[in-house]
Design a protein around this motif. Structure first.
Motif, short mmCIF file in Angstrom:
data_model
loop_
_atom_site.label_atom_id
_atom_site.label_comp_id
_atom_site.label_asym_id
_atom_site.label_seq_id
_atom_site.Cartn_x
_atom_site.Cartn_y
_atom_site.Cartn_z
N VAL A 63 0.67 -1.09 -0.54
CA VAL A 63 0.06 0.09 0.27
C VAL A 63 0.40 1.27 -0.14
N GLY A 64 0.48 1.87 -1.45
CA GLY A 64 1.53 3.40 -1.33
C GLY A 64 3.25 2.68 -0.67
N GLY A 65 4.07 1.54 -1.34
CA GLY A 65 4.51 1.03 -1.35
C GLY A 65 5.48 0.43 -0.25
N GLN A 66 4.33 0.72 0.80
CA GLN A 66 5.01 -0.13 2.51
C GLN A 66 4.06 -1.51 2.56
N PRO A 67 4.74 -2.31 3.48
CA PRO A 67 3.69 -3.65 3.75
C PRO A 67 2.52 -2.76 3.92
N ARG A 68 1.25 -4.07 3.89
CA ARG A 68 0.03 -3.36 3.97
C ARG A 68 -0.10 -3.99 5.85
N GLY A 69 -0.23 -3.52 6.86
CA GLY A 69 -0.08 -3.09 7.59
C GLY A 69 -1.25 -3.38 8.75
#
Length: 168
Positions: free
Chosen positions: A100-106
């Protein structure tokens, strides 16, 4: 240490020297028991464990609260708090395969024990919108018989807070 740091008691984590502790948090309950929650990797799996000591850290019992396969779901940023009767454990779950936006979904996750760790609720995601967001931090808070979870979402300024009672 019971002697101002002259000697120390080792707190166990996992089962071998290959463990990687990713985070930990500790709280003291009204009966004097220590509750230490840890996230760590071992043997290709991520773990959230609760270690409890009723003798000031001389000995510890362990419960695994959550376990996932490494490389799929990472478990990080554990937290623990107590209101005297209940334990609230939180952590951040990262879906490594979804960005999500380059980050892992958290996702911010909470788990509750109304008997100081003898039995546990099922883990619950704190935010139903988390499937499209990246949670960056998670913090538990307990007091006066009330349990709360606060978390931050990547790219957002306000911190989100939820009463745990609303999650169950």
């Amino acid at each position: 240490s019971a002697n101002d740091g002259a000697s120390w008691t080792t707190v166990p984590s996992g089962s071998t020297t290959n463990d990687q502790v990713l985070g930990s948090s500790m709280v003291l309950d009204q009966d004097g028991s220590l509750h230490l929650v840890q996230t760590y990797t071992w043997a290709g799996q991520h773990h959230v464990d609760l270690l409890t000591s009723s003798d000031a850290g001389l000995s510890w019992s362990r419960q695994t609260l959550r376990q996932t396969i490494e490389g799929q779901i990472a478990l990080q940023e554990p937290g623990v708090d107590t209101d005297g009767a209940s334990l609230l454990v939180t952590w951040r779950e990262l879906d490594i395969s979804t960005r999500v936006g380059g980050q892992p979904r958290g996702t911010a996750v909470a788990l509750v024990s109304d008997d100081l760790g003898a039995t546990w609720s099922s883990p619950v995601a704190c935010d139903s919108a988390a499937l499209s967001e990246s949670v960056t931090s998670v913090t538990p808070a307990a007091g006066d018989g009330r349990l709360f979870v606060a978390w931050a979402v990547s790219g957002e300024a306000p911190i989100r807070v939820c009463s745990v009672e609303l999650l169950y």
